[in-house]
Design a protein around this motif. Structure first.
Motif, PDB file in Angstrom:
ATOM      1  N   ILE A  54       0.809  -1.348   0.064  1.00 20.61           N
ATOM      2  CA  ILE A  54       0.046   0.106  -0.070  1.00 20.61           C
ATOM      3  C   ILE A  54       1.017   1.289  -0.024  1.00 20.61           C
ATOM      4  O   ILE A  54       0.697   2.330  -0.844  1.00 20.61           O
ATOM      5  N   VAL A  55       1.769   1.130   0.829  1.00 15.97           N
ATOM      6  CA  VAL A  55       2.854   2.299   1.262  1.00 15.97           C
ATOM      7  C   VAL A  55       3.363   2.520  -0.454  1.00 15.97           C
ATOM      8  O   VAL A  55       3.670   3.746  -0.953  1.00 15.97           O
ATOM      9  N   ALA A  56       4.076   1.445  -0.920  1.00 19.92           N
ATOM     10  CA  ALA A  56       4.755   1.633  -2.186  1.00 19.92           C
ATOM     11  C   ALA A  56       3.985   1.957  -3.365  1.00 19.92           C
ATOM     12  O   ALA A  56       4.304   2.891  -4.294  1.00 19.92           O
ATOM     13  N   ARG A  57       2.832   1.469  -3.484  1.00 18.38           N
ATOM     14  CA  ARG A  57       1.989   1.565  -4.663  1.00 18.38           C
ATOM     15  C   ARG A  57       1.167   2.904  -4.664  1.00 18.38           C
ATOM     16  O   ARG A  57       0.783   3.451  -5.626  1.00 18.38           O
ATOM     17  N   ILE A  58       0.848   3.104  -3.423  1.00 20.60           N
ATOM     18  CA  ILE A  58      -0.308   4.425  -3.224  1.00 20.60           C
ATOM     19  C   ILE A  58       0.561   5.577  -2.802  1.00 20.60           C
ATOM     20  O   ILE A  58       0.380   6.779  -3.221  1.00 20.60           O
ATOM     21  N   VAL A  59       1.064   5.340  -1.555  1.00 20.88           N
ATOM     22  CA  VAL A  59       1.461   6.598  -0.998  1.00 20.88           C
ATOM     23  C   VAL A  59       2.749   7.151  -1.830  1.00 20.88           C
ATOM     24  O   VAL A  59       2.892   8.526  -1.997  1.00 20.88           O
ATOM     25  N   CYS A  60       3.548   6.025  -2.038  1.00 19.12           N
ATOM     26  CA  CYS A  60       4.994   6.815  -2.845  1.00 19.12           C
ATOM     27  C   CYS A  60       4.626   7.266  -3.991  1.00 19.12           C
ATOM     28  O   CYS A  60       4.939   8.275  -4.461  1.00 19.12           O
ATOM     29  N   GLU A  61       4.087   6.600  -4.891  1.00 23.03           N
ATOM     30  CA  GLU A  61       3.702   6.936  -6.226  1.00 23.03           C
ATOM     31  C   GLU A  61       2.559   8.125  -6.378  1.00 23.03           C
ATOM     32  O   GLU A  61       2.857   9.025  -7.068  1.00 23.03           O
ATOM     33  N   GLU A  62       1.770   8.013  -5.786  1.00 19.67           N
ATOM     34  CA  GLU A  62       0.289   9.009  -5.887  1.00 19.67           C
ATOM     35  C   GLU A  62       0.634  10.339  -5.385  1.00 19.67           C
ATOM     36  O   GLU A  62       0.402  11.386  -5.315  1.00 19.67           O
ATOM     37  N   PHE A  63       1.578  10.316  -4.077  1.00 19.86           N
ATOM     38  CA  PHE A  63       1.795  11.467  -3.315  1.00 19.86           C
ATOM     39  C   PHE A  63       3.233  11.894  -3.248  1.00 19.86           C
ATOM     40  O   PHE A  63       3.579  12.812  -2.591  1.00 19.86           O
ATOM     41  N   ASP A  64       4.146  11.013  -4.041  1.00 20.59           N
ATOM     42  CA  ASP A  64       5.607  11.362  -4.304  1.00 20.59           C
ATOM     43  C   ASP A  64       6.363  11.692  -2.909  1.00 20.59           C
ATOM     44  O   ASP A  64       6.672  12.712  -2.749  1.00 20.59           O
ATOM     45  N   VAL A  65       6.161  10.564  -2.070  1.00 24.30           N
ATOM     46  CA  VAL A  65       6.769  10.655  -0.663  1.00 24.30           C
ATOM     47  C   VAL A  65       7.938   9.836  -0.617  1.00 24.30           C
ATOM     48  O   VAL A  65       7.690   8.320  -1.379  1.00 24.30           O
ATOM     49  N   GLU A  66       9.018  10.007  -0.170  1.00 27.20           N
ATOM     50  CA  GLU A  66      10.278   9.083  -0.093  1.00 27.20           C
ATOM     51  C   GLU A  66       9.888   7.748   0.745  1.00 27.20           C
ATOM     52  O   GLU A  66       9.256   8.045   1.478  1.00 27.20           O
ATOM     53  N   PRO A  67      10.185   6.780   0.224  1.00 28.82           N
ATOM     54  CA  PRO A  67       9.815   5.405   0.680  1.00 28.82           C
ATOM     55  C   PRO A  67      10.130   5.365   2.261  1.00 28.82           C
ATOM     56  O   PRO A  67       9.219   4.859   3.052  1.00 28.82           O
ATOM     57  N   GLU A  68      11.344   5.735   2.694  1.00 27.68           N
ATOM     58  CA  GLU A  68      11.544   5.618   3.992  1.00 27.68           C
ATOM     59  C   GLU A  68      10.424   6.294   5.009  1.00 27.68           C
ATOM     60  O   GLU A  68       9.860   5.898   6.048  1.00 27.68           O
ATOM     61  N   VAL A  69      10.368   7.660   4.394  1.00 30.57           N
ATOM     62  CA  VAL A  69       9.623   8.654   5.068  1.00 30.57           C
ATOM     63  C   VAL A  69       7.939   8.059   5.196  1.00 30.57           C
ATOM     64  O   VAL A  69       7.270   8.055   6.048  1.00 30.57           O
TER      65      VAL A  69
END
Lengths: 102, 266
Positions: A54-69
């Motif tokens: 969920i974090v990789a597919r939605i948060v990082c991609e759609e919201f452009d957030v660094e994976p670790e953050v």
């Protein structure tokens, strides 16, 4: 690292109003307003998709957030909602996820 | 067999029949709910009141508990025990001969009835002006009594303490209640469509400010009277608050405690 799965509890009431997701625990009446990222995690919490995905597919991609953050913030958010019984957490997929409508 | 004395107390267009064996207690109820006694309508709900002699057991400080068990609501506080079967429309109350216990039972029962139809009781003063109802909500000290006291002659005061909000379709109506606060004045038994809910704050100037939907829901939930420890009921109350905010303007009203604040409320 252990995989984590999250499902929306049925002992909550949730509603999107004025562009904000509001959630209330029906157990202890705590009230939360979710930001956009938290809302996206909430809506993806189907009990079967790993949190990492969920974090990789939605948060990082759609919201452009660094994976670790993104991972750290998501873990914190999930822990907080889990403490109030709003999100259910398991180290394996839920067989029959007790999922409340997103 | 002793004779039963009855009185129908109609709050919010929801008459509830109260039965007692004690004629003087019936008289006390008639005085307490003057203006809200209705002998013409058919009550949907009835309660038998069992009056008991005051005892240490009935004077404890136990806080209110409201639970659903086997289709019946069980209400208890230090000074009363009550049961209510909403499907049968019947209930019973055990208390001493005082007006405060029955008052609390009625408030709780009305919150349970209203929740089913999307309404609620709210810590709020309310008044009708120009055919529309205005609600002024806040906890103790927010200014409910003050704004009620400052109301102009053309405003009809519905309550200075607990407002009754009913939902019919997409319309919300505020109804008068006999539940008085510091003003110790029973509200008028009238109703009108809700125009605006104001969340009260006292400050150096009179002003009205918008609130986000989330903030409005949060404040509304804080002020809705709610007693039951019941998951389904919590969901109903949450939904009622969201749908109210979706349909009725909610504003923050900061005011200086003098009559000029009512110039803003038209």
């Amino acid at each position: 690292m252990t995989e984590k799965y999250i499902a929306r509890s049925t002992a909550i009431a949730a509603r999107m109003l004025g562009g904000e997701m509001m959630i209330m625990s029906a157990v202890d009446s705590t009230f939360f307003t979710l930001n956009q990222v938290a809302t996206a995690i909430w809506q993806a919490a189907d009990g079967r998709t790993p949190l990492a995905e969920i974090v990789a597919r939605i948060v990082c991609e759609e919201f452009d957030v660094e994976p670790e953050v993104a991972r750290r913030d998501a873990e914190q958010f999930v822990d907080e909602l889990a403490q109030h019984g709003i999100l259910l957490v398991s180290d394996r997929p839920f067989e029959n996820p007790p999922v409340e409508a997103a | 067999m002793s004779r039963s004395h009855e009185i129908a107390v109609d709050i919010g267009g929801m008459p509830i029949l109260l039965r007692t064996q004690d004629s003087s207690f019936r008289q006390l109820l008639a005085r307490r709910y003057a203006g809200f006694v209705d002998s013409s309508s058919s009550p949907r709900f009835a309660f038998d009141i069992d009056l008991v002699t005051p005892s240490p057991e009935m004077e404890s400080d136990e806080e209110v508990h409201v639970e659903m068990q086997d289709g019946q609501w069980h209400l208890r506080r230090g000074d009363f025990r009550a049961r209510w079967d909403p499907r049968a429309g019947q209930g019973s109350i055990r208390q001493s001969a005082n007006p405060y216990s029955i008052d609390s039972v009625l408030r709780i029962v009305h919150t349970l009835i209203l929740a089913q139809e999307g309404g609620f009781l709210l810590h709020a003063a309310s008044a009708i002006r120009h055919g529309r109802a205005f609600l002024f909500s806040g906890m103790s000290g927010a200014g409910k009594t003050t704004i009620s006291r400052l109301a102009p002659p053309d405003a009809t005061l519905l309550t200075d303490e607990v407002s009754y909000v009913r939902r019919t379709g997409d319309e919300y109506r505020a109804c008068g209640t006999p539940f008085a606060g510091e003003l110790a004045r029973v509200g008028e038994n009238r109703s009108a469509p809700v125009d605006t809910l104001f969340l009260l704050a006292q400050g150096p100037e009179n002003k009205i400010e918008p609130l986000s939907a989330a903030e409005a829901v949060r404040c509304l939930l804080r002020n809705i009277l709610f007693f039951a420890e019941d998951v389904e009921l919590v969901k109903l109350v949450f939904r009622a608050a969201c749908e109210f905010v979706d349909r009725v303007p909610v504003r923050r009203l900061t005011f200086v405690p003098d009559q000029r604040v009512w110039d803003l409320i038209q």
